[in-house]
Design a protein around this motif. Sequence first.
Motif, short mmCIF file in Angstrom:
data_model
loop_
_atom_site.label_atom_id
_atom_site.label_comp_id
_atom_site.label_asym_id
_atom_site.label_seq_id
_atom_site.Cartn_x
_atom_site.Cartn_y
_atom_site.Cartn_z
N TRP A 99 0.83 -1.20 0.00
CA TRP A 99 0.00 0.00 0.00
C TRP A 99 0.87 1.25 0.00
N VAL A 100 1.94 1.24 0.80
CA VAL A 100 2.85 2.39 0.85
C VAL A 100 3.53 2.58 -0.50
N GLU A 101 3.87 1.50 -1.18
CA GLU A 101 4.47 1.60 -2.52
C GLU A 101 3.51 2.27 -3.49
N GLN A 102 2.22 2.01 -3.34
CA GLN A 102 1.22 2.64 -4.21
C GLN A 102 1.21 4.15 -4.03
N LEU A 103 1.47 4.62 -2.82
CA LEU A 103 1.51 6.07 -2.57
C LEU A 103 2.63 6.73 -3.36
N GLY A 104 3.71 6.00 -3.62
CA GLY A 104 4.82 6.54 -4.39
C GLY A 104 4.46 6.79 -5.84
N GLU A 105 3.39 6.20 -6.33
CA GLU A 105 2.98 6.38 -7.72
C GLU A 105 2.21 7.67 -7.95
N ILE A 106 1.80 8.34 -6.88
CA ILE A 106 1.01 9.57 -7.00
C ILE A 106 1.90 10.73 -7.40
N ASP A 107 1.44 11.53 -8.37
CA ASP A 107 2.19 12.69 -8.83
C ASP A 107 1.93 13.86 -7.89
N THR A 108 2.96 14.30 -7.18
CA THR A 108 2.81 15.40 -6.22
C THR A 108 3.66 16.60 -6.61
N THR A 109 3.99 16.73 -7.90
CA THR A 109 4.87 17.81 -8.32
C THR A 109 4.26 19.19 -8.11
N ASN A 110 2.94 19.33 -8.24
CA ASN A 110 2.30 20.64 -8.09
C ASN A 110 1.64 20.83 -6.72
N VAL A 111 1.97 19.98 -5.78
CA VAL A 111 1.38 20.08 -4.45
C VAL A 111 2.41 20.70 -3.51
N GLU A 112 2.01 21.79 -2.85
CA GLU A 112 2.92 22.46 -1.92
C GLU A 112 2.97 21.69 -0.60
N PRO A 113 4.15 21.60 0.00
CA PRO A 113 4.25 20.94 1.31
C PRO A 113 3.47 21.73 2.35
N MET A 114 2.89 21.02 3.31
CA MET A 114 2.14 21.70 4.36
C MET A 114 2.38 21.01 5.69
N THR A 115 2.22 21.76 6.75
CA THR A 115 2.42 21.22 8.09
C THR A 115 1.11 20.84 8.76
N ARG A 116 0.00 21.38 8.25
CA ARG A 116 -1.32 21.05 8.81
C ARG A 116 -2.37 21.24 7.73
N VAL A 117 -3.54 20.68 7.95
CA VAL A 117 -4.62 20.74 6.96
C VAL A 117 -5.15 22.15 6.81
N VAL A 118 -5.34 22.85 7.93
CA VAL A 118 -5.86 24.22 7.90
C VAL A 118 -4.68 25.18 7.97
N ASP A 119 -4.63 26.14 7.05
CA ASP A 119 -3.54 27.10 7.04
C ASP A 119 -3.69 28.05 8.22
N GLN A 120 -2.68 28.09 9.08
CA GLN A 120 -2.70 28.95 10.26
C GLN A 120 -1.40 29.71 10.36
N GLN A 121 -1.49 30.91 10.88
CA GLN A 121 -0.30 31.68 11.18
C GLN A 121 -0.07 31.60 12.69
N LEU A 122 1.13 31.29 13.08
CA LEU A 122 1.45 31.20 14.50
C LEU A 122 1.54 32.59 15.10
#
Length: 95
Positions: A37-60
Amino acid sequence: MQVDEKTVRRIARLARIKITDDEAKSLEGELSGILNWVEQLGEIDTTNVEPMTRVVDQQLKKREDKVTDGEIADDILKNAPMVDDHYFVVPKVVE
């Protein structure tokens, strides 16, 4: 990825888990399934996805970074059983 019984036993030993022969056989299939299952995740194209630290964008909330003693050192030292020159006195633990 296939996991064999030797690998299952090694993982169990590293995790300090005692397993029986029957459990080792069933864990072979479970661990192989998880890794596939984890190997299947490697097949997903994430080139246009920005890294994030949480689901909801928050400013500390930020505060000024300044060093203080809290201005309550005298109140804290009142609770200490022994004080010397404004420091806690503790028993010696290393000879």
